[in-house]
Design a protein around this motif. Structure first.
Motif, PDB file in Angstrom:
ATOM      1  N   HIS A  53      28.584  12.999  99.534  1.00  0.00           N
ATOM      2  CA  HIS A  53      28.972  13.473  98.203  1.00  0.00           C
ATOM      3  C   HIS A  53      30.345  14.143  98.232  1.00  0.00           C
ATOM      4  O   HIS A  53      31.157  13.949  97.319  1.00  0.00           O
ATOM      5  CB  HIS A  53      27.922  14.455  97.684  1.00  0.00           C
ATOM      6  N   ALA A  80      33.791  12.934  96.221  1.00  0.00           N
ATOM      7  CA  ALA A  80      34.533  13.839  95.336  1.00  0.00           C
ATOM      8  C   ALA A  80      35.998  13.932  95.732  1.00  0.00           C
ATOM      9  O   ALA A  80      36.880  14.100  94.879  1.00  0.00           O
ATOM     10  CB  ALA A  80      33.893  15.227  95.361  1.00  0.00           C
ATOM     11  N   TYR A  87      30.356  21.137  93.643  1.00  0.00           N
ATOM     12  CA  TYR A  87      30.280  20.125  92.585  1.00  0.00           C
ATOM     13  C   TYR A  87      30.215  20.789  91.210  1.00  0.00           C
ATOM     14  O   TYR A  87      30.848  20.329  90.249  1.00  0.00           O
ATOM     15  CB  TYR A  87      29.059  19.237  92.797  1.00  0.00           C
ATOM     16  N   LEU A 109      32.930  19.985  88.394  1.00  0.00           N
ATOM     17  CA  LEU A 109      32.573  19.373  87.117  1.00  0.00           C
ATOM     18  C   LEU A 109      32.996  20.255  85.945  1.00  0.00           C
ATOM     19  O   LEU A 109      33.521  19.759  84.936  1.00  0.00           O
ATOM     20  CB  LEU A 109      31.064  19.128  87.072  1.00  0.00           C
ATOM     21  N   TRP A 147      27.767   7.504  93.942  1.00  0.00           N
ATOM     22  CA  TRP A 147      28.488   6.970  92.789  1.00  0.00           C
ATOM     23  C   TRP A 147      27.755   7.265  91.484  1.00  0.00           C
ATOM     24  O   TRP A 147      28.352   7.698  90.495  1.00  0.00           O
ATOM     25  CB  TRP A 147      28.716   5.474  92.927  1.00  0.00           C
ATOM     26  N   ILE A 160      28.123  10.937  90.361  1.00  0.00           N
ATOM     27  CA  ILE A 160      29.392  11.249  89.695  1.00  0.00           C
ATOM     28  C   ILE A 160      29.458  10.608  88.318  1.00  0.00           C
ATOM     29  O   ILE A 160      29.918  11.216  87.356  1.00  0.00           O
ATOM     30  CB  ILE A 160      30.577  10.802  90.577  1.00  0.00           C
ATOM     31  N   ARG A 161      28.970   9.377  88.212  1.00  0.00           N
ATOM     32  CA  ARG A 161      28.976   8.687  86.910  1.00  0.00           C
ATOM     33  C   ARG A 161      28.178   9.479  85.871  1.00  0.00           C
ATOM     34  O   ARG A 161      28.549   9.576  84.696  1.00  0.00           O
ATOM     35  CB  ARG A 161      28.386   7.281  87.107  1.00  0.00           C
ATOM     36  N   GLY A 214      27.706  12.749  86.021  1.00  0.00           N
ATOM     37  CA  GLY A 214      28.182  14.122  85.941  1.00  0.00           C
ATOM     38  C   GLY A 214      27.141  15.127  86.384  1.00  0.00           C
ATOM     39  O   GLY A 214      27.007  16.212  85.800  1.00  0.00           O
ATOM     40  N   THR A 216      34.985  10.090  84.849  1.00  0.00           N
ATOM     41  CA  THR A 216      34.704  10.873  86.044  1.00  0.00           C
ATOM     42  C   THR A 216      35.853  11.844  86.281  1.00  0.00           C
ATOM     43  O   THR A 216      37.003  11.573  85.926  1.00  0.00           O
ATOM     44  CB  THR A 216      34.540   9.958  87.268  1.00  0.00           C
TER      45      THR A 216
END
Length: 470
Positions: free
Chosen positions: A116, A120, A320, A324, A345, A348-349, A351, A445
């Motif tokens: 992760h 990022a 994270y 975000l 993936w 992140i998509r 959020g 993203t």
């Protein structure tokens, strides 16, 4: 052209990397997940149900026989250990990543949070070793000395062509169940930078791009069997302590009974040496090789020492959330992943904030419970417990997983598919993708995080949890 080693011809200079690295092993899954995310793809094509998932509800003897047959289909044969070429394994790892320049690189011990973090940052992750599973035709889950004898012979074959490896053999019925009696588990660790990694560093990094080396700092009693070969009974990931693998341990007798063994036959070899880094540790020679390369080519190197997996998982989740929110998102939705069940993936998509549990042991789940208890509440918590396919007194029950989901203020979700038949079933990595695809999109993203910001966040969040960043 790959080197030609003793007993091999130029036409067949070793097994392909994807045939060598154990199916479902941490390094294999994390490289695959990170590489896919850097290509803008999820993990929908990753993994197949484990062999026991087809036998839910079957008698234990049937399940054990099924596991043994399945192991025979995917494990290396004794003869194939002489065909292993660690350089080809390194080639296979690096070739999975898109061919472009990167602003940094993560490498070292396997941990889901590093995948992760790498995504990022927009950088790859590479392991400092890999795991192999090899046939043990006359094996028995309750004979650790026999496992050592068999593993020593296998390792001699392996090291004859790969002198720059150290092989840590792990005999752990608590984490491998019946498979510990059908195969031996060998964790190969590089003592140098493999040639493919050197080329990757030279060709794929931007000038001055930083390197982050993650080191699993957990220790375990270890026996040095021969130069290049060490042996350990049990492992930190089992959720048990070294004392639990003593012959008179009630926990051990329960584990062996579940795996078809007999506690009265358990006679582990004597271990006189002090505890040393466990199987996922990084060889000091590898660390030195990375440091020398970084100094020579003027790339900053930072080390992250992880005393417990929960510390890095918590620090990455905090990181994270901050990332975000800096991009205008809520950072208010959490997904608790476990073992192979992750998809960087899709996280992140959507959020979401990811927290990764190493496995389904009580110890791992307590880590996320403590972190959630001290964190700002999340509006939703989705939980993906990976069923380990075996029974152990160290495993978390479904009520404990439900207690994790209960931290969500509005949404509290425990995935029903992974819970069905828990803990003796098995589900593929793509189950995480299926769950996360159902989450609402939160696009665009965020822009990639800088390595400097990541290091600052890891230091700030991890310092009180035993995470050392230097």
């Amino acid at each position: 052209m790959h080197k030609v080693r003793a007993g091999l011809t130029a036409a067949g200079a070793g097994l392909a990397g994807d045939r060598v690295v154990a199916a479902g092993s941490a390094a294999r899954i994390l490289v695959a997940a990170t590489a896919r995310a850097l290509r803008g793809a999820d993990c929908a094509d990753l993994g197949h149900p484990g062999p026991l998932s087809r036998f839910t509800g079957a008698p234990e003897a049937v399940r054990r026989a099924a596991a043994t047959r399945a192991a025979g289909r995917v494990a290396l044969t004794v003869g194939q250990t002489a065909e292993v070429d660690a350089d080809r394994v390194a080639d296979w790892f690096v070739d999975q990543y898109p061919r472009r320049r990167y602003p940094g690189l993560l490498l070292g011990s396997p941990h889901g949070a590093t995948a992760h973090l790498a995504v990022a940052l927009g950088v790859p992750w590479l392991p400092a070793g890999f795991e192999m599973s090899v046939h043990w035709a006359q094996g028995a889950v309750d004979r650790p000395q026999a496992a050592l004898d068999h593993g020593a012979a296998l390792t001699a074959r392996l090291l004859a062509g790969n002198p720059d490896l150290h092989v840590r053999q792990v005999h752990c019925p608590a984490s491998r169940g019946v498979l510990a009696g059908a195969t031996v588990s060998l964790a190969a660790r590089w003592r140098r930078l493999p040639a493919a990694y050197v080329r990757f560093l030279a060709d794929r990094l931007e000038p001055g791009a930083p390197l982050l080396l993650f080191r699993d700092a957990r220790t375990w009693p270890v026996l040095d069997s021969a130069p290049g070969h060490s042996f350990q009974v049990g492992c930190p990931g089992s959720g048990l302590d070294p004392v639990d693998f003593h012959p008179d341990s009630p926990a051990l007798r329960q584990v062996l009974r579940s795996a078809g063994g007999d506690g009265t036959r358990w006679t582990p070899p004597e271990v006189a040496e002090p505890p040393r880094p466990a199987e996922h540790g990084v060889e000091s020679d590898f660390d030195q090789a990375v440091r020398e390369w970084a100094d020579r080519h003027r790339h900053p190197l930072h080390r992250v020492f992880v005393a417990e997996p929960a510390a890095l998982s918590a620090a990455t989740a905090d990181l994270y959330r901050r990332w975000l929110r800096a991009a205008g998102k809520t950072g208010d939705r959490l997904v608790v992943e476990c073992g192979r069940l992750l998809d960087p993936w899709q996280v992140i998509r959507a959020g979401m904030v990811p927290y990764w549990c190493e496995n389904a042991t009580r110890r791992s789940v307590e880590g996320v419970e403590w972190w959630l208890a001290g964190s700002e509440p999340f509006s939703s918590v989705d939980v993906l417990p990976e069923p380990p396919g075996l029974r152990s007194p160290a495993l978390a029950g479904l009520p404990q997983w439900l207690a994790v989901a209960a931290f969500g203020r509005r949404r509290r979700a425990l995935d029903r598919t992974t819970a069905r038949g828990y803990p003796v079933t098995s589900v593929p990595t793509r189950r995480a993708t299926e769950v996360l695809r159902a989450q609402p999109y939160d696009l665009p993203t965020p822009p990639a995080m800088s390595v400097g910001a990541a290091l600052e966040a890891l230091r700030e969040s991890g310092a009180h949890q035993g995470l050392v960043v230097c």
